[in-house]
Design an enzyme around this catalytic site. Structure first.
Site, PDB file in Angstrom:
ATOM      1  N   LYS A   2      13.593 -15.673  -9.318  1.00  0.00           N
ATOM      2  CA  LYS A   2      13.406 -14.673 -10.378  1.00  0.00           C
ATOM      3  C   LYS A   2      12.476 -15.230 -11.453  1.00  0.00           C
ATOM      4  O   LYS A   2      11.557 -14.567 -11.887  1.00  0.00           O
ATOM      5  CB  LYS A   2      14.788 -14.322 -10.962  1.00  0.00           C
ATOM      6  CG  LYS A   2      15.034 -12.936 -11.367  1.00  0.00           C
ATOM      7  CD  LYS A   2      15.034 -11.837 -10.331  1.00  0.00           C
ATOM      8  CE  LYS A   2      14.389 -12.028  -9.047  1.00  0.00           C
ATOM      9  NZ  LYS A   2      14.445 -11.175  -7.988  1.00  0.00           N
ATOM     10  N   ASN A   6      -1.895   2.302   5.809  1.00  0.00           N
ATOM     11  CA  ASN A   6      -0.923   1.270   5.420  1.00  0.00           C
ATOM     12  C   ASN A   6      -0.651   0.443   6.661  1.00  0.00           C
ATOM     13  O   ASN A   6      -0.294   1.013   7.687  1.00  0.00           O
ATOM     14  CB  ASN A   6       0.414   1.880   4.992  1.00  0.00           C
ATOM     15  CG  ASN A   6       0.359   2.442   3.598  1.00  0.00           C
ATOM     16  OD1 ASN A   6      -0.680   2.380   2.951  1.00  0.00           O
ATOM     17  ND2 ASN A   6       1.463   3.005   3.145  1.00  0.00           N
ATOM     18  N   GLY A   7      -0.773  -0.856   6.551  1.00  0.00           N
ATOM     19  CA  GLY A   7      -0.461  -1.695   7.711  1.00  0.00           C
ATOM     20  C   GLY A   7      -1.589  -2.646   8.014  1.00  0.00           C
ATOM     21  O   GLY A   7      -2.476  -2.876   7.175  1.00  0.00           O
ATOM     22  N   CYS A  25       0.803  -1.228   0.000  1.00  0.00           N
ATOM     23  CA  CYS A  25       0.000   0.000   0.000  1.00  0.00           C
ATOM     24  C   CYS A  25       0.835   1.277   0.000  1.00  0.00           C
ATOM     25  O   CYS A  25       1.930   1.305   0.558  1.00  0.00           O
ATOM     26  CB  CYS A  25      -0.895   0.035   1.233  1.00  0.00           C
ATOM     27  SG  CYS A  25      -1.946  -1.387   1.409  1.00  0.00           S
ATOM     28  N   LYS A  61       6.380  -4.409  -4.122  1.00  0.00           N
ATOM     29  CA  LYS A  61       7.805  -4.093  -4.055  1.00  0.00           C
ATOM     30  C   LYS A  61       8.269  -3.934  -2.619  1.00  0.00           C
ATOM     31  O   LYS A  61       9.351  -4.353  -2.245  1.00  0.00           O
ATOM     32  CB  LYS A  61       8.056  -2.792  -4.831  1.00  0.00           C
ATOM     33  CG  LYS A  61       9.516  -2.370  -4.884  1.00  0.00           C
ATOM     34  CD  LYS A  61      10.263  -3.217  -5.876  1.00  0.00           C
ATOM     35  CE  LYS A  61      11.743  -2.930  -5.913  1.00  0.00           C
ATOM     36  NZ  LYS A  61      12.493  -4.051  -6.487  1.00  0.00           N
ATOM     37  N   GLU A 113       8.822 -15.411 -10.205  1.00  0.00           N
ATOM     38  CA  GLU A 113       8.148 -14.117 -10.063  1.00  0.00           C
ATOM     39  C   GLU A 113       7.645 -13.587 -11.400  1.00  0.00           C
ATOM     40  O   GLU A 113       6.582 -13.003 -11.473  1.00  0.00           O
ATOM     41  CB  GLU A 113       9.123 -13.071  -9.483  1.00  0.00           C
ATOM     42  CG  GLU A 113       9.437 -13.251  -8.024  1.00  0.00           C
ATOM     43  CD  GLU A 113      10.336 -12.133  -7.503  1.00  0.00           C
ATOM     44  OE1 GLU A 113      11.480 -12.032  -7.970  1.00  0.00           O
ATOM     45  OE2 GLU A 113       9.898 -11.361  -6.652  1.00  0.00           O
ATOM     46  N   TRP A 150      -2.958  -2.784  -1.547  1.00  0.00           N
ATOM     47  CA  TRP A 150      -2.566  -4.168  -1.817  1.00  0.00           C
ATOM     48  C   TRP A 150      -3.351  -4.989  -0.790  1.00  0.00           C
ATOM     49  O   TRP A 150      -3.080  -4.915   0.400  1.00  0.00           O
ATOM     50  CB  TRP A 150      -1.062  -4.318  -1.632  1.00  0.00           C
ATOM     51  CG  TRP A 150      -0.510  -5.641  -2.058  1.00  0.00           C
ATOM     52  CD1 TRP A 150      -0.131  -6.007  -3.310  1.00  0.00           C
ATOM     53  CD2 TRP A 150      -0.237  -6.766  -1.220  1.00  0.00           C
ATOM     54  NE1 TRP A 150       0.344  -7.293  -3.304  1.00  0.00           N
ATOM     55  CE2 TRP A 150       0.291  -7.782  -2.031  1.00  0.00           C
ATOM     56  CE3 TRP A 150      -0.399  -7.020   0.141  1.00  0.00           C
ATOM     57  CZ2 TRP A 150       0.661  -9.030  -1.544  1.00  0.00           C
ATOM     58  CZ3 TRP A 150      -0.038  -8.256   0.641  1.00  0.00           C
ATOM     59  CH2 TRP A 150       0.488  -9.243  -0.204  1.00  0.00           C
ATOM     60  N   HIS A 186      18.945 -37.123  -3.195  1.00  0.00           N
ATOM     61  CA  HIS A 186      18.206 -37.377  -1.961  1.00  0.00           C
ATOM     62  C   HIS A 186      16.716 -37.120  -2.125  1.00  0.00           C
ATOM     63  O   HIS A 186      16.003 -37.000  -1.135  1.00  0.00           O
ATOM     64  CB  HIS A 186      18.782 -36.519  -0.821  1.00  0.00           C
ATOM     65  CG  HIS A 186      20.240 -36.762  -0.597  1.00  0.00           C
ATOM     66  ND1 HIS A 186      20.719 -37.916  -0.018  1.00  0.00           N
ATOM     67  CD2 HIS A 186      21.327 -36.030  -0.944  1.00  0.00           C
ATOM     68  CE1 HIS A 186      22.044 -37.867   0.012  1.00  0.00           C
ATOM     69  NE2 HIS A 186      22.439 -36.732  -0.550  1.00  0.00           N
ATOM     70  N   ARG A 198       5.404   0.028  -5.799  1.00  0.00           N
ATOM     71  CA  ARG A 198       5.313  -0.730  -4.554  1.00  0.00           C
ATOM     72  C   ARG A 198       4.374  -1.923  -4.692  1.00  0.00           C
ATOM     73  O   ARG A 198       4.408  -2.834  -3.876  1.00  0.00           O
ATOM     74  CB  ARG A 198       4.793   0.183  -3.432  1.00  0.00           C
ATOM     75  CG  ARG A 198       5.692   1.353  -3.135  1.00  0.00           C
ATOM     76  CD  ARG A 198       4.973   2.404  -2.311  1.00  0.00           C
ATOM     77  NE  ARG A 198       4.706   1.954  -0.965  1.00  0.00           N
ATOM     78  CZ  ARG A 198       5.549   2.051   0.051  1.00  0.00           C
ATOM     79  NH1 ARG A 198       6.714   2.611  -0.131  1.00  0.00           N
ATOM     80  NH2 ARG A 198       5.235   1.607   1.240  1.00  0.00           N
ATOM     81  N   GLU A 235      18.042 -17.908  -5.886  1.00  0.00           N
ATOM     82  CA  GLU A 235      17.618 -16.606  -6.410  1.00  0.00           C
ATOM     83  C   GLU A 235      17.233 -16.723  -7.897  1.00  0.00           C
ATOM     84  O   GLU A 235      16.266 -16.094  -8.339  1.00  0.00           O
ATOM     85  CB  GLU A 235      18.729 -15.565  -6.196  1.00  0.00           C
ATOM     86  CG  GLU A 235      18.550 -14.241  -6.898  1.00  0.00           C
ATOM     87  CD  GLU A 235      17.271 -13.471  -6.565  1.00  0.00           C
ATOM     88  OE1 GLU A 235      16.546 -13.872  -5.628  1.00  0.00           O
ATOM     89  OE2 GLU A 235      16.975 -12.502  -7.281  1.00  0.00           O
TER      90      GLU A 235
HETATM   91  O1  M6R Z   1      12.896  -4.450   0.198  1.00  0.00           O
HETATM   92  P1  M6R Z   1      13.495  -5.783   0.545  1.00  0.00           P
HETATM   93  O2  M6R Z   1      14.752  -6.056  -0.186  1.00  0.00           O
HETATM   94  O3  M6R Z   1      13.659  -5.964   2.028  1.00  0.00           O
HETATM   95  O4  M6R Z   1      12.425  -6.833   0.085  1.00  0.00           O
HETATM   96  C1  M6R Z   1      12.536  -8.179   0.439  1.00  0.00           C
HETATM   97  C2  M6R Z   1      11.738  -9.050  -0.492  1.00  0.00           C
HETATM   98  O5  M6R Z   1      10.379  -8.765  -0.372  1.00  0.00           O
HETATM   99  C3  M6R Z   1      12.163  -8.860  -1.955  1.00  0.00           C
HETATM  100  O6  M6R Z   1      13.513  -9.147  -2.110  1.00  0.00           O
HETATM  101  C4  M6R Z   1      11.333  -9.763  -2.868  1.00  0.00           C
HETATM  102  O7  M6R Z   1      11.655 -11.101  -2.673  1.00  0.00           O
HETATM  103  C5  M6R Z   1      11.497  -9.336  -4.333  1.00  0.00           C
HETATM  104  N1  M6R Z   1      10.237  -9.384  -5.002  1.00  0.00           N
HETATM  105  C6  M6R Z   1      12.435 -10.183  -5.067  1.00  0.00           C
HETATM  106  O8  M6R Z   1      12.484  -9.957  -6.426  1.00  0.00           O
END
Ligand code: M6R
Length: 589
Positions: free
Chosen positions: A471, A98-99, A2, A584, A474, A72, A490, A27, A467
């Protein structure tokens, strides 16, 4: 997640707020709303989906004050009714939040008993009813907002617009709140980026601080004590706040290419600036690294660098799984928090727990003035510039490059660390060629109809595998799992069938032979083996070519996965910059 944006200044507030909300879009949100005050009443516009090219200038273009919100969804579906702002029963004020109000169920039940009705499924509306109820006795909106705020549990930041006078009240706890100070205009927002084109003066509020605009003047108050205070006005650095695709089709590709500079920018520190943290690490009984998502993988990789380069017994923690470690946190320990936004609720909570036990907090963060920076004893900026694509790319490699130099500095070899990064940065500049892009596009079009992918890495590339898989997940919404190559026999190998794409990361390191064995094992079970490597091999059906990055190889090999995710996402027609369901800045738990 948000975003809040409030404005007071010249006529045309509706469009100014819309522009501000658009600058908060990165965001992540699923619905939005704005409310402006004009002639003693409030006019609201709320919609589900993206803001798009809507123009509100014909509607209430004379309004000079209003608030807006990008939502959000957490409590209640993505509907117009649940979108913020929420209005008081008598229309006397509107509120956006927000929250999460953690005690909202209890409060809601209480107000329902008192006869209040609710029109949305949100926890936010509970705050509105709480203020209404408090107003019955206090008769003053500012006092009611303060008293109501003190009743809430959880991390909440709220903004309130009054209908009967030009008044905005905003309070922070948890989610960020900043006030931009322009010439005869003020901006109330979740981040400074949203008004960076309008002013470079801002006040960054701390938790439990309230700002009020009333009678043409701003007042800052500590909500706990009720006492007014003089805020510290900061000057923002506009060079790092431009938001522009600069000719690229998407922010994601632009940000991937920017890594030729950003990994070097992240280590532009003097050795003396690292010294206090290095000293704390040397004297610590335990050193922890912490983060979530991509930043969590960077935290794991930084712990790996500290262990292997500097023989520091660093342990990686997941931000949201620190409970079992709380009893071990002790004065003199060091916790290194990794975050792009500096506002991730899970990470902030872990830091707060550790800090309360006397642990020294270090952080590597991209957003200036963020909560994590302010909680840190040793704060470092990645200086990557705004990362607008929700999927993190340049922030990850910047975090890695900073972590590598920290490890070298901890081993008494700061300059060597910086040289490694400078060399790799130059090599990355030459890596982005049309030939590479066509090759990866070709791989993407060959595998984009597959639904399951696996990524295997070992040693320095264990986190690259995790990672890399994240990626692709996502951006493509496909099922992708990253594994330590050692896990293969395993259990994971049961998932391999004819044609399953398996990415095998082969670095220029002691695990080369093991990774070839792994490639052979999956290939003999029908896998379509894609090497992510510096050398060709007959075991590979295809290959994302790379170059040897030595000890910094994790910051090199991940780029192939970032590009593959991008081209796969584009081939699939996905919104690569704003993947579905993601935010974000994850400011709630
Ligand atoms: O702002 P931050 O780096 O603390 O965010 C942490 C995660 O939410 C962030 O890295 C998330 O996994 C991304 N979408 C990765 O691409």
């Amino acid at each position: 997640m948000c975003g809040i944006f409030g404005y007071v200044g010249s006529p045309g507030a509706s469009n100014t707020i819309l522009t501000g909300l658009k600058r908060l879009e990165y965001r992540g949100y699923d619905s939005w709303g704005i409310a402006v005050k004009h002639n003693g009443s409030i006019d609201m516009t709320k919609q589900v989906g993206a803001i798009g090219d809507i123009d509100l200038s014909n509607k209430l273009n004379r309004a000079c004050i209003g608030i807006g919100h990008t939502r959000w969804a957490t409590h209640g579906g993505t509907t117009v009714n649940n979108a913020h702002p929420h209005i008081a029963t008598d229309g006397s004020f509107v509120l956006a939040q927000n929250g999460i109000v953690e005690n909202y169920q209890h409060l809601k039940a209480e107000f329902e008993k008192k006869g209040y009705s609710f029109v949305s499924e949100t926890d936010t509306e509970v705050i509105v009813r709480l203020i209404e109820d408090t107003l019955k006795t206090t008769r003053d909106l500012t006092t009611a907002v303060r008293e109501a705020f003190l009743t809430l549990t959880g991390r909440n930041t709220i903004i309130v617009l009054s209908a009967d006078s030009d008044r905005i009240i905003a309070v922070r706890n948890g989610s960020p709140l900043v006030v931009g100070i322009g010439d005869d205009e003020f901006f109330f927002s979740s981040d400074t980026l949203s008004f960076a084109d309008k002013t470079s003066s801002a006040v960054l509020l701390e938790n439990h601080e309230m700002v009020k605009f009333d009678n043409g003047k701003l007042t800052f108050v500590n909500v706990m004590t009720g006492k007014a205070f003089d805020p510290q006005i900061q000057t923002l650095d506009h060079t790092t706040t431009t938001i522009d695709k600069e000719g690229y089709d998407h922010y994601m590709l632009k940000e991937i290419v920017e890594q030729r500079d950003t990994i070097r920018e992240a280590v532009q520190y003097d050795e003396s600036e690292f010294a206090p943290l290095v000293n704390a690490i040397h004297n610590a009984k335990s050193v922890y690294t912490v983060g979530a998502g991509t930043a969590g993988f960077a935290a794991g990789q930084i712990a790996y660098f500290l262990r292997t380069v500097a023989s520091v017994n660093a342990v990686e923690l997941k931000s949201y799984e620190t409970l079992g470690f709380e009893n071990h946190f002790a004065k003199g320990d060091v916790l290194i928090a990794v975050s792009q936004s500096g506002e991730t609720a899970d990470t902030i909570e872990a830091v707060e727990k550790a800090k309360s036990k006397g642990v020294a907090i270090a952080s590597i963060v991209n957003m200036m003035g963020s909560s994590l920076i302010r909680l840190s004893d040793h704060a470092f900026l990645t200086r990557s510039g705004p990362e607008i694509c929700v999927a993190s790319t340049k922030a990850y490699t910047a975090q890695l490059s900073w972590g590598l130099v920290l490890a070298f500095a901890s081993a008494g070899k700061f300059k060597d660390g910086v040289s490694v990064i400078n060399r790799v940065s130059k090599q990355i500049s030459g890596y982005f060629t049309d030939e590479l892009f066509s090759r990866i596009k070709g791989i993407a079009s060959g595998i984009c109809s597959n639904e399951h992918f696996f990524v295997l890495g070992k040693g320095q590339h264990y986190y690259t595998a995790l990672e890399g898989a994240l990626k692709i997940k996502e951006i493509t919404y496909k099922h992708v799992e990253g594994f330590a190559a050692g896990e293969l026999k395993h259990g994971v190998i049961a998932l391999i069938e004819k044609g399953t794409p398996v990415f095998v990361i082969v670095g220029d390191d002691e695990h080369r032979a093991d990774m070839y064995t792994v490639a052979a094992e999956v290939k003999s079970r029908g896998a379509y083996v894609i090497g992510v490597a510096d050398r060709t091999s007959t075991l590979f059906d295809d290959m994302i070519p790379s170059f040897p990055g030595g000890i910094a190889d994790p910051a090199v090999k991940i780029i192939g996965f970032q590009l593959l995710s991008y081209f796969l996402g584009v081939a699939l027609g996905n919104n690569v910059d704003k993947p579905r369901n993601l935010a974000k800045s994850v400011t709630v738990k």
